[in-house]
Design a protein around this motif. Sequence first.
Motif, PDB file in Angstrom:
ATOM      1  N   GLU A 203      -5.712 -18.797 -56.244  1.00  0.00           N
ATOM      2  CA  GLU A 203      -6.852 -19.538 -55.723  1.00  0.00           C
ATOM      3  C   GLU A 203      -7.286 -19.080 -54.328  1.00  0.00           C
ATOM      4  N   LYS A 206      -9.447 -16.110 -54.825  1.00  0.00           N
ATOM      5  CA  LYS A 206     -10.687 -16.571 -55.449  1.00  0.00           C
ATOM      6  C   LYS A 206     -11.608 -17.205 -54.414  1.00  0.00           C
ATOM      7  N   SER A 207     -11.060 -18.043 -53.561  1.00  0.00           N
ATOM      8  CA  SER A 207     -11.863 -18.710 -52.540  1.00  0.00           C
ATOM      9  C   SER A 207     -12.505 -17.700 -51.595  1.00  0.00           C
ATOM     10  N   GLU A 210     -15.337 -15.767 -53.567  1.00  0.00           N
ATOM     11  CA  GLU A 210     -16.534 -16.578 -53.792  1.00  0.00           C
ATOM     12  C   GLU A 210     -17.267 -16.863 -52.483  1.00  0.00           C
TER      13      GLU A 210
END
Length: 239
Positions: A203, A206-207, A210
């Motif tokens: 995550e 991913k953060s 994005e």
Amino acid sequence: MIAVFRPDDGRLADAVEFIESLGADVLGDAMLEVRPTGNAPRDDGDFTILTSKTGVELAADAGWNAQGTICAVGDGTASRLREFEYPVHRIPAEFSSTGLVEELAADVDGARVEVARSDHGSPVLTDGLEAAGAYVHETILYELVRPANAGKSAEAAAEGDLSGAIFTSSLMVQNFLDAAEARGIRSEALAGLNDAVVGVIGEPTKSTAEGLGIEVDVVPEKADFETLARAVVTASNAN
């Protein structure tokens, strides 16, 4: 073509070989270079935390004498510790800084905690442990820099030649875009990347992706390179 960004210290060649074994064309583009500092973790901590296989290898090379409770972020780090005959006492259920803080928070009040990692380690770990009452000391085992020749994957993305990309850290994501920026093709590379299947480990990565405008398609439940690579290859074949 699948782009992969592992450091060019044997890991990139291994990654390329593995992805090729899955039947995919691969573009290896090292986005990280490891520069050891020569430091070893302190051996007077009640807890010592290692966050990567690279850190374990460098700690062993520096003659680290493990003491206290040894903590590993992830199964890969734990396995490498055991290979060097170091004990492993704690592994968080979630392989991240947040997961390790949750694992240790109830036990570190008043304890000395040694964190041994790269110069790009997340403050989430040290800040979280200090908030739990720990006395935290951080040792930088290695620096991570972008190699001067990195960026052929950005060119391939800009030209629409990538079907997939595999990022295993937030810094790889940032360095990919920085390499594109240095070539004057950031917007084109970003567009090409978003037309491909983008896979990331965890995550936090991913953060980061994005937040920089990258659309993430694959985040495997198991934070493992081979699991991620298989998922990206499968998804790119279906795309």
